[in-house]
Design an enzyme around this catalytic site. Structure first.
Site, PDB file in Angstrom:
ATOM      1  N   MET A 180       0.845  -1.196   0.000  1.00 12.11           N
ATOM      2  CA  MET A 180       0.000   0.000   0.000  1.00 12.11           C
ATOM      3  C   MET A 180       0.884   1.252   0.000  1.00 12.11           C
ATOM      4  O   MET A 180       0.437   2.350   0.354  1.00 12.11           O
ATOM      5  CB  MET A 180      -0.936  -0.006   1.207  1.00 12.11           C
ATOM      6  CG  MET A 180      -1.900  -1.192   1.173  1.00 12.11           C
ATOM      7  SD  MET A 180      -3.449  -0.900   2.011  1.00 12.11           S
ATOM      8  CE  MET A 180      -2.887  -0.559   3.663  1.00 12.11           C
ATOM      9  N   HIS A 220       9.047   1.186   3.287  1.00 16.73           N
ATOM     10  CA  HIS A 220      10.110   1.279   4.296  1.00 16.73           C
ATOM     11  C   HIS A 220      11.025   0.059   4.145  1.00 16.73           C
ATOM     12  O   HIS A 220      10.873  -0.743   3.200  1.00 16.73           O
ATOM     13  CB  HIS A 220       9.520   1.394   5.704  1.00 16.73           C
ATOM     14  CG  HIS A 220       8.493   0.348   6.008  1.00 16.73           C
ATOM     15  ND1 HIS A 220       8.780  -1.000   6.082  1.00 16.73           N
ATOM     16  CD2 HIS A 220       7.154   0.451   6.235  1.00 16.73           C
ATOM     17  CE1 HIS A 220       7.691  -1.672   6.364  1.00 16.73           C
ATOM     18  NE2 HIS A 220       6.675  -0.821   6.442  1.00 16.73           N
ATOM     19  N   GLY A 277      11.168  -2.678   5.588  1.00 17.70           N
ATOM     20  CA  GLY A 277      10.471  -3.973   5.554  1.00 17.70           C
ATOM     21  C   GLY A 277      10.058  -4.317   4.122  1.00 17.70           C
ATOM     22  O   GLY A 277      10.285  -5.434   3.641  1.00 17.70           O
ATOM     23  N   HIS A 278       9.453  -3.333   3.429  1.00 18.54           N
ATOM     24  CA  HIS A 278       9.086  -3.571   2.024  1.00 18.54           C
ATOM     25  C   HIS A 278      10.337  -3.838   1.185  1.00 18.54           C
ATOM     26  O   HIS A 278      10.340  -4.712   0.309  1.00 18.54           O
ATOM     27  CB  HIS A 278       8.369  -2.353   1.441  1.00 18.54           C
ATOM     28  CG  HIS A 278       7.070  -2.022   2.087  1.00 18.54           C
ATOM     29  ND1 HIS A 278       6.879  -0.901   2.856  1.00 18.54           N
ATOM     30  CD2 HIS A 278       5.876  -2.671   2.082  1.00 18.54           C
ATOM     31  CE1 HIS A 278       5.639  -0.853   3.277  1.00 18.54           C
ATOM     32  NE2 HIS A 278       5.003  -1.922   2.837  1.00 18.54           N
ATOM     33  N   LYS A 294       4.951  -9.545   9.795  1.00 20.91           N
ATOM     34  CA  LYS A 294       4.327  -8.658  10.792  1.00 20.91           C
ATOM     35  C   LYS A 294       2.805  -8.805  10.708  1.00 20.91           C
ATOM     36  O   LYS A 294       2.122  -8.819  11.713  1.00 20.91           O
ATOM     37  CB  LYS A 294       4.718  -7.196  10.572  1.00 20.91           C
ATOM     38  CG  LYS A 294       4.131  -6.302  11.653  1.00 20.91           C
ATOM     39  CD  LYS A 294       4.421  -4.856  11.425  1.00 20.91           C
ATOM     40  CE  LYS A 294       3.650  -4.251  10.299  1.00 20.91           C
ATOM     41  NZ  LYS A 294       2.222  -4.009  10.567  1.00 20.91           N
ATOM     42  N   ASP A 295       2.302  -8.939   9.471  1.00 19.47           N
ATOM     43  CA  ASP A 295       0.869  -9.144   9.266  1.00 19.47           C
ATOM     44  C   ASP A 295       0.596 -10.650   9.223  1.00 19.47           C
ATOM     45  O   ASP A 295       0.273 -11.216   8.172  1.00 19.47           O
ATOM     46  CB  ASP A 295       0.425  -8.443   7.979  1.00 19.47           C
ATOM     47  CG  ASP A 295       0.616  -6.939   8.075  1.00 19.47           C
ATOM     48  OD1 ASP A 295       0.043  -6.330   8.983  1.00 19.47           O
ATOM     49  OD2 ASP A 295       1.374  -6.375   7.263  1.00 19.47           O
ATOM     50  N   VAL A 342      10.898  -6.967   9.679  1.00 22.39           N
ATOM     51  CA  VAL A 342      12.098  -6.124   9.816  1.00 22.39           C
ATOM     52  C   VAL A 342      11.820  -5.130  10.940  1.00 22.39           C
ATOM     53  O   VAL A 342      10.727  -4.563  11.023  1.00 22.39           O
ATOM     54  CB  VAL A 342      12.417  -5.399   8.486  1.00 22.39           C
ATOM     55  CG1 VAL A 342      13.606  -4.465   8.647  1.00 22.39           C
ATOM     56  CG2 VAL A 342      12.694  -6.432   7.394  1.00 22.39           C
ATOM     57  N   MET A 379       8.798  -2.557  11.742  1.00 23.56           N
ATOM     58  CA  MET A 379       8.604  -1.507  10.735  1.00 23.56           C
ATOM     59  C   MET A 379       7.151  -1.527  10.249  1.00 23.56           C
ATOM     60  O   MET A 379       6.602  -2.601   9.958  1.00 23.56           O
ATOM     61  CB  MET A 379       9.511  -1.758   9.539  1.00 23.56           C
ATOM     62  CG  MET A 379      10.959  -1.727   9.889  1.00 23.56           C
ATOM     63  SD  MET A 379      11.685  -0.212   9.288  1.00 23.56           S
ATOM     64  CE  MET A 379      13.370  -0.450   9.815  1.00 23.56           C
TER      65      MET A 379
HETATM   66  O1  PAF Z   1      -0.083  -5.708   3.586  1.00 26.94           O
HETATM   67  C1  PAF Z   1      -0.513  -4.806   2.823  1.00 26.94           C
HETATM   68  O2  PAF Z   1       0.156  -3.815   2.566  1.00 26.94           O
HETATM   69  C2  PAF Z   1      -1.910  -4.951   2.208  1.00 26.94           C
HETATM   70  O3  PAF Z   1      -2.794  -5.530   3.096  1.00 26.94           O
HETATM   71  C3  PAF Z   1      -1.903  -5.676   0.860  1.00 26.94           C
HETATM   72  C4  PAF Z   1      -1.435  -7.125   0.998  1.00 26.94           C
HETATM   73  C5  PAF Z   1      -0.995  -4.945  -0.121  1.00 26.94           C
HETATM   74  C6  PAF Z   1      -3.312  -5.709   0.272  1.00 26.94           C
HETATM   75  O4  PAF Z   1      -3.805  -4.424   0.081  1.00 26.94           O
END
Ligand code: PAF
Length: 282
Positions: A30, A34, A36-37, A149-150, A176, A184
């Protein structure tokens, strides 16, 4: 790097890559990227021929009283990060590209979406599963990368991938953390300096639970107390849940006789934060 906003254009590109025998790595985000991404993107870069990253603040996964409007957005900065990390295709759809007028079909996730974050965010995982399925059908990833994290989000997506016969391999990647342990998150940017200090309580609490488990404690209630006493010392943190679940199914457990995970969510001021840590097995 090429930026694409039309799902049809992206599908043509990924279909051509698949026909040429290439593997496709996909990192859905989204934005407000950071470290983590960046770690997900780097891993996906290393493991695939073509790398697709999406940035889309998905309205379907926000409740009416949630932070959709103020969710951080910084496309120029995110684009620069993607360039640096050698992303091939950056998918930047508009809301009407993803949810055109008349859109009326959603994925209904099952048990994995119940409780934990699903309890306080009733349609959140329905929105996540729907957008991930839509993006999978456009990108057709060989592998898709998600941050641990999620944790519940990964459980929901893994279940969906199995149940709906999706080809993509779901690749969970380690959380991370900042130097002081804070996981993060794009939402960390909302914390005041004082709240930022308080926010270390999440990692301190789940770490206390992991330490207690390492010393041989198996009773979930006692492990929860170890985390709970850390949280009690930080009244500015309002606990939403502190739970121990089966690491695979996320079913509640009373005894850690199998791989388990401690999960925590709560609020500091107006900012909702989550964290989790795996609990070692005997
Ligand atoms: O983890 C996220 O950033 C969001 O939930 C995702 C997986 C991109 C779906 O919108």
């Amino acid at each position: 790097m090429e930026t694409i906003s039309s799902p049809a254009d992206l599908r043509n590109r990924t279909l051509a890559a698949l026909r040429a025998g290439k593997t496709i790595g996909f990192v859905p985000t989204m934005g407000a990227l950071h470290a983590g991404h960046a770690s997900l993107i780097r891993r996906a870069r290393a493991e695939n021929d073509l790398l697709v990253v999406s940035i889309f603040v998905n309205p379907a996964q926000f409740g009416p009283a949630e932070d959709l409007d103020r969710y951080p957005r910084d496309i120029p900065r995110d684009t620069a990060l993607c360039e640096r990390e050698k992303v091939d295709l950056l998918f930047l759809p508009r809301v009407e590209d993803v949810y055109p007028p008349g859109f009326d079909t959603f994925v209904a996730p099952g048990r994995a979406a119940e409780g934990l974050c699903g309890a306080s965010r009733p349609n959140h995982f329905r929105g996540v599963a729907t957008v991930v399925l839509k993006f999978f059908s456009v990108v057709r990833p060989t592998r898709a990368y998600f941050g641990e994290k999620d944790y519940q989000q990964i459980a929901v997506i893994r279940r969906m991938a199995r149940d709906l016969d999706l080809d993509a391999e779901i690749v969970p990647c380690p959380t991370v953390r900042e130097a002081d342990g804070l996981a993060m998150s794009s939402r960390n940017a909302f914390l005041s300096p004082e709240e930022r200090t308080t926010a270390t309580v999440l990692f301190r609490a789940v770490s206390a639970m992991a330490r207690s488990r390492e010393t041989g404690e198996r009773r979930a209630a006692v492990l929860r107390e170890a985390g709970g006493s850390v949280l009690a010392a930080e009244p500015a943190f309002r606990v939403e849940y502190l739970e121990i679940r089966d690491a695979e199914t996320l079913d509640p457990i009373e005894t850690c006789d199998r791989p388990a995970v401690a999960l925590l969510a709560g609020r500091i001021g107006g900012v909702r934060l989550i964290d989790n840590v795996r609990l070692p097995c005997d």
